[in-house]
Design a protein around this motif. Structure first.
Motif: not given
Length: 210
Positions: A24-32, A17-22
């Motif tokens: 999204g957090l990674v993408v958010f950190v990269i964007v920040v 299964t894919t952990d979408f929350a994790a």
């Protein structure tokens, strides 16, 4: 080597299964992090520009201060020159023309009066002034005559001279009884009769050090 075969039924096999929350957090950190890096770049560029502008302003300020100091020096010299020229004008306008005074006296002295001494005391520049605005100077005449009527005539004639005011008889006495010679002393205030409208030769006056 033989091929491995999964003997478990499909219903029992574990699913990935894919952990979408994790994610999204990674993408958010990269964007920040990207935003921080981009902001730092722009801020650094702006800071460099402001520092260059500040350096240019400091150089321009120093240049203006040097120019202002030079202008202040010229203003001080101009002020000193103006004061010196003003003093020269006052001295010239308040001068006593001795030649003119002697010429006027020679025209009014009675024939039977002769002078033994003539003293002209010129007032200091900036001293008191008479009603005509001239410097107050004093003329003192010591003379001799044979008749007191000649003394009276001398006083009247001196009062007619435009350069004199307050003509007074200081002393009159018999000096030699045998010859009948009388000694007389006369004093008068000398005034400047020059017109204040006459142009003064200030342009030919050089003030040292200016």
């Amino acid at each position: 080597m033989g091929r491995r075969i999964n003997l478990l039924p499909p219903s029992e096999r574990p699913r990935t299964t894919t952990d979408f929350a994790a994610l999204g957090l990674v993408v958010f950190v990269i964007v920040v992090l990207f935003g921080l890096a981009l902001g730092y770049f722009f801020l650094s560029t702006t800071l460099d520009d402001r520092q260059r502008e500040l350096a240019d302003l400091e150089q321009e300020t120093l240049k203006l201060e040097r120019e202002a100091a030079e202008l202040d020096q010229y203003d001080a010299l101009a002020s000193r020159r103006a004061k010196a020229e003003d003093l020269a004008k006052k001295l010239y306008a308040g001068r006593t023309v001795v030649f003119d005074i002697l010429d006027e006296i020679s025209l009014v002295v009675p024939e039977r009066v002769w002078f033994s001494s003539l003293e002209l005391t010129v007032a200091e520049p900036g001293g008191g002034q008479d009603a005509r605005g001239g410097q107050q100077s004093t003329l003192t005449v010591e003379g001799k005559t044979f008749d007191f009527e000649d003394v009276a005539e001398l006083l009247v004639r001196l009062q007619l001279v435009p350069s004199f005011s307050s003509v007074v008889l200081r002393d009159a006495a018999l000096e030699d009884e045998a010859s009948g010679v009388k000694a007389v002393s006369v004093e008068a205030q000398v005034i400047n009769t020059q017109s204040p409208d006459v142009p003064l030769p200030v342009s030919s006056i050089e003030v040292g050090g200016l």
